[in-house]
Design an enzyme around this catalytic site. Structure first.
Site, mmCIF file in Angstrom:
data_model
loop_
_atom_site.group_PDB
_atom_site.id
_atom_site.type_symbol
_atom_site.label_atom_id
_atom_site.label_comp_id
_atom_site.label_asym_id
_atom_site.label_seq_id
_atom_site.Cartn_x
_atom_site.Cartn_y
_atom_site.Cartn_z
ATOM 1 N N ASP A 25 0.512 -10.912 -3.369
ATOM 2 C CA ASP A 25 1.677 -10.013 -3.222
ATOM 3 C C ASP A 25 2.875 -10.622 -2.502
ATOM 4 O O ASP A 25 3.521 -9.944 -1.670
ATOM 5 C CB ASP A 25 1.246 -8.720 -2.508
ATOM 6 C CG ASP A 25 0.134 -7.971 -3.240
ATOM 7 O OD1 ASP A 25 -0.281 -8.426 -4.313
ATOM 8 O OD2 ASP A 25 -0.319 -6.937 -2.716
ATOM 9 N N GLU A 73 1.346 -6.210 -6.190
ATOM 10 C CA GLU A 73 1.038 -4.786 -6.095
ATOM 11 C C GLU A 73 2.095 -4.075 -6.924
ATOM 12 O O GLU A 73 3.302 -4.181 -6.641
ATOM 13 C CB GLU A 73 1.048 -4.311 -4.636
ATOM 14 C CG GLU A 73 0.595 -2.862 -4.502
ATOM 15 C CD GLU A 73 0.388 -2.423 -3.041
ATOM 16 O OE1 GLU A 73 0.312 -3.281 -2.149
ATOM 17 O OE2 GLU A 73 0.295 -1.194 -2.826
ATOM 18 N N LYS A 130 -1.815 -5.339 -9.693
ATOM 19 C CA LYS A 130 -2.901 -4.528 -9.133
ATOM 20 C C LYS A 130 -2.333 -3.219 -8.579
ATOM 21 O O LYS A 130 -1.296 -3.211 -7.916
ATOM 22 C CB LYS A 130 -3.621 -5.313 -8.034
ATOM 23 C CG LYS A 130 -2.770 -5.678 -6.828
ATOM 24 C CD LYS A 130 -3.541 -6.619 -5.935
ATOM 25 C CE LYS A 130 -2.984 -6.845 -4.578
ATOM 26 N NZ LYS A 130 -2.472 -5.731 -3.805
ATOM 27 N N LYS A 133 -4.803 -1.983 -2.937
ATOM 28 C CA LYS A 133 -4.654 -3.018 -1.920
ATOM 29 C C LYS A 133 -5.528 -4.217 -2.271
ATOM 30 O O LYS A 133 -5.097 -5.364 -2.176
ATOM 31 C CB LYS A 133 -5.022 -2.466 -0.527
ATOM 32 C CG LYS A 133 -4.187 -1.259 -0.106
ATOM 33 C CD LYS A 133 -2.699 -1.513 -0.227
ATOM 34 C CE LYS A 133 -1.886 -0.323 0.265
ATOM 35 N NZ LYS A 133 -0.496 -0.363 -0.213
ATOM 36 N N VAL A 158 0.584 -11.665 1.660
ATOM 37 C CA VAL A 158 0.903 -10.569 2.590
ATOM 38 C C VAL A 158 0.329 -9.256 2.079
ATOM 39 O O VAL A 158 0.134 -9.085 0.885
ATOM 40 C CB VAL A 158 2.431 -10.449 2.751
ATOM 41 C CG1 VAL A 158 3.003 -11.718 3.370
ATOM 42 C CG2 VAL A 158 3.139 -10.137 1.430
ATOM 43 N N THR A 159 0.109 -8.330 3.034
ATOM 44 C CA THR A 159 0.070 -8.557 4.457
ATOM 45 C C THR A 159 -1.377 -8.852 4.866
ATOM 46 O O THR A 159 -2.314 -8.393 4.224
ATOM 47 C CB THR A 159 0.592 -7.345 5.271
ATOM 48 O OG1 THR A 159 -0.238 -6.201 5.001
ATOM 49 C CG2 THR A 159 2.030 -7.006 4.910
ATOM 50 N N CYS A 163 -3.428 -5.974 2.161
ATOM 51 C CA CYS A 163 -3.889 -6.441 0.853
ATOM 52 C C CYS A 163 -4.685 -7.742 0.927
ATOM 53 O O CYS A 163 -5.597 -7.963 0.126
ATOM 54 C CB CYS A 163 -2.716 -6.582 -0.094
ATOM 55 S SG CYS A 163 -2.018 -4.968 -0.527
ATOM 56 N N GLN A 203 -18.909 -14.268 13.782
ATOM 57 C CA GLN A 203 -20.283 -14.071 13.316
ATOM 58 C C GLN A 203 -20.662 -15.130 12.273
ATOM 59 O O GLN A 203 -21.301 -14.835 11.269
ATOM 60 C CB GLN A 203 -20.475 -12.668 12.737
ATOM 61 C CG GLN A 203 -20.092 -11.535 13.691
ATOM 62 C CD GLN A 203 -20.359 -10.180 13.096
ATOM 63 O OE1 GLN A 203 -21.501 -9.859 12.776
ATOM 64 N NE2 GLN A 203 -19.307 -9.403 12.942
#
Ligand code: TIU
Length: 223
Positions: A25, A73, A130, A133, A158-159, A163, A203
Site C-alpha cells: 500500500d 488498498e 485488496k 487490511k 505502510v502502515t 496493513c 519469542q
C-alpha cells in the site's frame, strides 16, 4: 541460498528463486495530503520519509531479478466490496468513496489510489488490489505466490501496525517465512511501529524476522 546474517532474532535464509518482495500500500492515499490517511486525521509526512529507502530495496530486487508484488488498498467504485462498518467507522469529514482532492477516497483507479510516483510497478511485477487490511483476504495473492513457488516474503510498506502487520500475520499462518524491513515500513505512530517490530521478532520470531534495507541488500546477489 543467501542469508541476511544480521536479521533479528537470528539469520534469515533467502532462497532467491522462492523469495518475493511484498510492498504494501505505498499509495498516495496514505502518503500524500488529501487522501484516506489524512482524512483519518494523521500526519502523513512521516510516511513519505521512507520512500527513498523503499525505492533502494525495490531497485535491489529488480537488479537481482527476484519476484516483486505491490498491493493497493482499494475499493470498487460501487463500494460493493466495502463493508458498511469500514465506511462508517470514525469521525472523518471525508469517507471512503467521497470526492477528495485526489479523486474519490480509496477507490480503485482514482489518482489518489495509485502507488506513489517513485514506487510505480513495472511490467511483469504483480499488483494486487485488496479490500481489507490483510493482503490475503479476498484476493488471489496466495494463489499467485504459490503458482510461482514463492515461500519467502520480504515485506515493506505502510502502515506498519495496520496493513503490513495484518498481512505478515496472514502470511505467517499460510506458511510463508517473512522478514519485515525496518526502514522500508512506517506508521503514523512511531511507538506502534517500534512495538510491531519487537512483537514480530519476539519469542524466537513468532511472526518472522526484521532487518534493515542495507542488511537485506547485502544478501541479494546480482546475476
Ligand atoms: N490507517 C492506517 O494506519 N492504515 C490503513 O488504513 N491502511 C493501511 O495500513 N494500508
Amino acid at each position: 541460498m543467501a542469508t541476511v546474517a544480521a536479521a533479528r532474532p537470528y539469520p534469515y535464509d533467502v532462497p532467491p528463486q522462492q523469495t518475493a518482495l511484498l510492498l504494501i500500500d505505498m499509495q498516495r492515499d496514505f502518503i500524500e495530503p488529501g487522501g484516506f490517511g489524512s482524512t483519518l486525521g494523521n500526519d502523513v509526512a512521516r510516511l513519505a520519509a521512507i520512500i527513498p529507502d523503499t525505492a533502494r530495496l525495490l531497485a535491489g530486487f529488480r537488479r537481482a531479478g527476484l519476484a516483486i508484488c505491490h498491493t493497493k488498498e482499494a475499493h470498487r467504485a460501487d463500494l460493493s466490496d466495502c463493508p458498511p462498518a469500514k465506511r462508517q467507522r470514525g469521525t472523518a469529514a471525508l469517507r471512503i468513496g467521497d470526492a477528495g482532492p485526489m479523486g474519490r477516497i480509496l477507490i480503485a483507479g482514482e489518482p489518489g489510489n495509485d502507488l506513489v510516483p517513485a514506487l510505480q510497478a513495472k511490467r511483469g511485477e504483480i499488483v494486487i488490489e485488496k479490500p481489507g487490511k490483510g493482503a490475503f483476504y479476498a484476493t488471489p495473492l496466495d494463489a499467485v505466490l504459490r503458482e510461482r513457488g514463492i515461500t519467502h516474503l520480504v515485506i515493506g510498506g505502510v502502515t506498519t501496525e495496520v496493513c503490513v502487520q495484518t498481512t505478515m500475520r496472514e502470511a505467517n499462518d499460510r506458511g510463508y517465512e517473512c522478514l519485515l524491513v525496518e526502514d522500508a515500513t512506517e506508521s503514523y505512530f512511531p511507538a506502534f511501529k517500534q512495538a510491531t517490530l519487537e512483537m514480530v521478532r519476539a519469542q524466537g520470531g513468532i511472526v518472522g524476522w526484521t532487518a534493515t534495507v542495507d542488511q537485506v541488500l547485502a544478501a541479494l546477489v546480482t546475476p
